[in-house]
Design a protein around this motif. Sequence first.
Motif, PDB file in Angstrom:
ATOM      1  N   VAL A   1      -3.854  -2.158  14.796  1.00 48.36           N
ATOM      2  CA  VAL A   1      -4.968  -2.808  15.490  1.00 48.36           C
ATOM      3  C   VAL A   1      -4.431  -4.011  16.259  1.00 48.36           C
ATOM      4  CG1 VAL A   1      -7.228  -3.887  15.230  1.00 48.36           C
ATOM      5  CG2 VAL A   1      -6.508  -2.103  13.625  1.00 48.36           C
ATOM      6  N   PRO A   2      -4.448  -3.957  17.596  1.00 48.06           N
ATOM      7  CA  PRO A   2      -3.918  -5.081  18.368  1.00 48.06           C
ATOM      8  C   PRO A   2      -4.872  -6.270  18.377  1.00 48.06           C
ATOM      9  CG  PRO A   2      -4.821  -3.423  19.853  1.00 48.06           C
ATOM     10  CD  PRO A   2      -4.913  -2.856  18.457  1.00 48.06           C
TER      11      PRO A   2
ATOM     12  N   LYS B   1     -11.402 -15.236  17.761  1.00 53.41           N
ATOM     13  CA  LYS B   1     -12.487 -14.724  16.926  1.00 53.41           C
ATOM     14  C   LYS B   1     -12.993 -13.381  17.467  1.00 53.41           C
ATOM     15  CE  LYS B   1     -15.745 -15.118  13.690  1.00 53.41           C
ATOM     16  NZ  LYS B   1     -16.856 -16.070  13.846  1.00 53.41           N
ATOM     17  N   MET B   2     -13.068 -13.246  18.774  1.00 55.95           N
ATOM     18  CA  MET B   2     -13.560 -12.011  19.379  1.00 55.95           C
ATOM     19  C   MET B   2     -12.627 -10.845  19.062  1.00 55.95           C
ATOM     20  SD  MET B   2     -14.469 -11.146  23.363  1.00 55.95           S
ATOM     21  CE  MET B   2     -12.750 -11.182  23.879  1.00 55.95           C
ATOM     22  N   GLU B   3     -11.312 -11.071  19.144  1.00 58.68           N
ATOM     23  CA  GLU B   3     -10.369  -9.990  18.857  1.00 58.68           C
ATOM     24  C   GLU B   3     -10.382  -9.623  17.381  1.00 58.68           C
ATOM     25  OE1 GLU B   3      -6.511 -10.882  20.508  1.00 58.68           O
ATOM     26  OE2 GLU B   3      -7.325 -11.122  22.532  1.00 58.68           O
ATOM     27  N   LEU B   4     -10.585 -10.602  16.520  1.00 55.03           N
ATOM     28  CA  LEU B   4     -10.714 -10.305  15.090  1.00 55.03           C
ATOM     29  C   LEU B   4     -11.970  -9.479  14.821  1.00 55.03           C
ATOM     30  CD1 LEU B   4      -9.637 -13.753  13.639  1.00 55.03           C
ATOM     31  CD2 LEU B   4      -8.578 -11.568  13.020  1.00 55.03           C
TER      32      LEU B   4
ATOM     33  N   GLY C   1     -11.436  -6.037  16.112  1.00 54.56           N
ATOM     34  CA  GLY C   1     -10.496  -5.341  15.251  1.00 54.56           C
ATOM     35  C   GLY C   1     -11.125  -4.860  13.956  1.00 54.56           C
ATOM     36  N   ILE C   2     -11.919  -5.709  13.323  1.00 53.40           N
ATOM     37  CA  ILE C   2     -12.552  -5.323  12.061  1.00 53.40           C
ATOM     38  C   ILE C   2     -13.598  -4.231  12.296  1.00 53.40           C
ATOM     39  CG2 ILE C   2     -14.091  -6.149  10.224  1.00 53.40           C
ATOM     40  CD1 ILE C   2     -12.439  -8.720  10.188  1.00 53.40           C
TER      41      ILE C   2
END
Length: 254
Positions: free
Chosen positions: A63-64, A70-73, A76-77
Amino acid sequence: MKLFDLSGEIALVTGAGSGIGQAIAVGLAEAGADIACFGHLSKGGLEETVAKIAALGRRGLAVPGSVTSKMELETGIACIERELGPLTIAVNNAGVANATPAETLSQEAWEKLYDVNVTGTFLSCQTEAAVMLPRRRGAIINIASMSGSIVNRGLTQAHYNSSKAAVIHMSKSLAMEWADRGLRVNVISPGYTLTPMNRRPEVAEQIKVFERDTPMGRMATPEEMVGPAVFLASRASSFVTGIDLIVDGGFVCW
């Protein structure tokens, strides 16, 4: 042993492309979990970790993303839960380290390290808790360092040491906030460990000092962090929250 069995668990490991993060990701898979490896694809390593996980017969997912976003986390989740299932374990390993004398340390360098080590760890915990707390189930493990408890002789790293101390106390604070809602938060603080960074020829003499100063007479291997991680992720530690598990070969005793 069933106490340590992670079958059916879905785990996220940040910074899983090498070193301690990769070892823990593979180790959790060996214990039965399916693993999402979060980090920078451009640096390589994540796909290698996923391949190691697949070779064990477990599901792996690269998962890049960056822990400073926060948005990418969140993205990703959401991807992890869509592809693998509900997240139940998170190991927040992503971090950076360097040494610079305090009197010449730039504000930019200070902020860059804190952005990853402290803010990135908090954002990871916050985002993981957002899906775990409503289910009243989960285990978060933050990777700090023995440098959060002691000052390493001969190393000028006030920014790194204090960032890891912040991770330890932040984890204890989160553990107390979430203790009555089924979410456990603990810390693993490694001592000197033979990660790829410490295998470079230019640090060979420094490694000898690290080994000399460690009571057990050697550095840890990344794989020696797996057992503590499996323990803190599993039912074996069901009544354990808010601890800093120092894995240092006895270093802090001297």
